[in-house]
Design a protein around this motif. Structure first.
Motif, PDB file in Angstrom:
ATOM      1  N   ARG A   1      -2.853  38.328  -7.127  1.00  0.00           N
ATOM      2  CA  ARG A   1      -2.306  36.987  -7.394  1.00  0.00           C
ATOM      3  C   ARG A   1      -2.314  36.117  -6.137  1.00  0.00           C
ATOM      4  N   PHE A   2      -2.153  36.737  -4.957  1.00  0.00           N
ATOM      5  CA  PHE A   2      -2.041  35.987  -3.709  1.00  0.00           C
ATOM      6  C   PHE A   2      -3.351  35.903  -2.927  1.00  0.00           C
ATOM      7  N   THR A   3      -4.432  36.466  -3.442  1.00  0.00           N
ATOM      8  CA  THR A   3      -5.709  36.412  -2.729  1.00  0.00           C
ATOM      9  C   THR A   3      -6.119  34.957  -2.517  1.00  0.00           C
ATOM     10  N   GLY A   4      -6.431  34.625  -1.265  1.00  0.00           N
ATOM     11  CA  GLY A   4      -6.807  33.256  -0.903  1.00  0.00           C
ATOM     12  C   GLY A   4      -5.642  32.400  -0.454  1.00  0.00           C
ATOM     13  N   SER A   5      -4.419  32.916  -0.535  1.00  0.00           N
ATOM     14  CA  SER A   5      -3.238  32.152  -0.109  1.00  0.00           C
ATOM     15  C   SER A   5      -3.140  32.105   1.409  1.00  0.00           C
ATOM     16  N   ALA A   6      -2.643  30.987   1.916  1.00  0.00           N
ATOM     17  CA  ALA A   6      -2.433  30.845   3.360  1.00  0.00           C
ATOM     18  C   ALA A   6      -1.105  31.495   3.736  1.00  0.00           C
TER      19      ALA A   6
ATOM     20  N   PRO B   1       2.883  27.877   6.447  1.00  0.00           N
ATOM     21  CA  PRO B   1       2.269  27.093   5.371  1.00  0.00           C
ATOM     22  C   PRO B   1       3.223  26.998   4.187  1.00  0.00           C
ATOM     23  N   PRO B   2       3.058  25.995   3.332  1.00  0.00           N
ATOM     24  CA  PRO B   2       3.935  25.887   2.163  1.00  0.00           C
ATOM     25  C   PRO B   2       3.751  27.084   1.240  1.00  0.00           C
ATOM     26  N   GLY B   3       4.880  27.610   0.769  1.00  0.00           N
ATOM     27  CA  GLY B   3       4.843  28.756  -0.140  1.00  0.00           C
ATOM     28  C   GLY B   3       4.399  30.033   0.535  1.00  0.00           C
ATOM     29  N   ASN B   4       4.737  30.218   1.787  1.00  0.00           N
ATOM     30  CA  ASN B   4       4.339  31.398   2.559  1.00  0.00           C
ATOM     31  C   ASN B   4       4.945  32.660   1.936  1.00  0.00           C
ATOM     32  N   PRO B   5       4.128  33.506   1.257  1.00  0.00           N
ATOM     33  CA  PRO B   5       4.684  34.724   0.653  1.00  0.00           C
ATOM     34  C   PRO B   5       4.979  35.771   1.727  1.00  0.00           C
ATOM     35  N   THR B   6       5.876  36.691   1.404  1.00  0.00           N
ATOM     36  CA  THR B   6       6.191  37.779   2.325  1.00  0.00           C
ATOM     37  C   THR B   6       5.201  38.921   2.122  1.00  0.00           C
TER      38      THR B   6
END
Length: 179
Positions: free
Chosen positions: A43-48, A28-33
């Protein structure tokens, strides 16, 4: 009749091949590590995300299954690369029951889903914070393959060209062994 037979056989054989789902192939776009999420989880809760790695343990709960995974770098198809570095561990949360024999320790797994939160659990005596991913799509790759091993021939076998055979780029860095 032949015009219909061969395309039908090709279509049938192509339908039998296992297909990797699109969410597993493409991040997904902006896939965090995993490391970024461990540092700043809220901060990343709900991120794909699309993460993968090697399964360490499976824990079945009342209505969910938590699969603990040591993250690994993924190749262009989403497959965890053996021997690559790890950003840490995460928990893949599956709805329902997952068989611990099928999803056993040492199997490689890639998941796509959203970050639900985090859980602090012990690894040995160390308290470790695991990001939790609610899984929407997953793909089980199987165990890591054994590395290829090439042994030299036994001393009674004589091949003057081993390991370099004559060809357009023939060279011999050392003389062949003699009797």
């Amino acid at each position: 009749m032949k015009r219909l037979f061969y395309p039908a056989i090709i279509a049938l054989l192509g339908g039998c091949a296992s297909q990797v789902p699109i969410p597993i192939k493409e991040p997904p776009p902006g896939n965090p590590t995993v490391a970024e999420v461990r540092q700043d989880g809220p901060r990343f809760t709900g991120s794909a995300v699309r993460w993968g790695g090697v399964i360490t343990q499976v824990e079945n709960k009342r209505d969910r299954t938590w699969v603990e995974v040591v993250s690994r770098e993924l190749d262009s198809h989403g497959e965890p690369m053996s021997g690559s570095r790890s950003d840490g561990r995460f928990i893949a949360s599956f709805p329902g029951f997952i068989d611990p024999i099928v999803y056993g320790a040492g199997q490689r797994l890639t998941v796509a889903g959203t970050i639900k939160g985090e859980s602090t659990r012990p690894i040995g005596e160390y308290s470790y914070t695991f990001p939790i991913v609610t899984v929407s799509t997953s793909y089980l790759w199987g165990a890591e393959p054994e590395p290829a091993r090439y042994d030299p021939p036994p001393p009674w076998y004589y091949d003057p060209w081993w390991p370099y055979y004559p060809g357009p780029f023939y060279h011999r860095p050392y003389p062949p062994y003699r009797w």
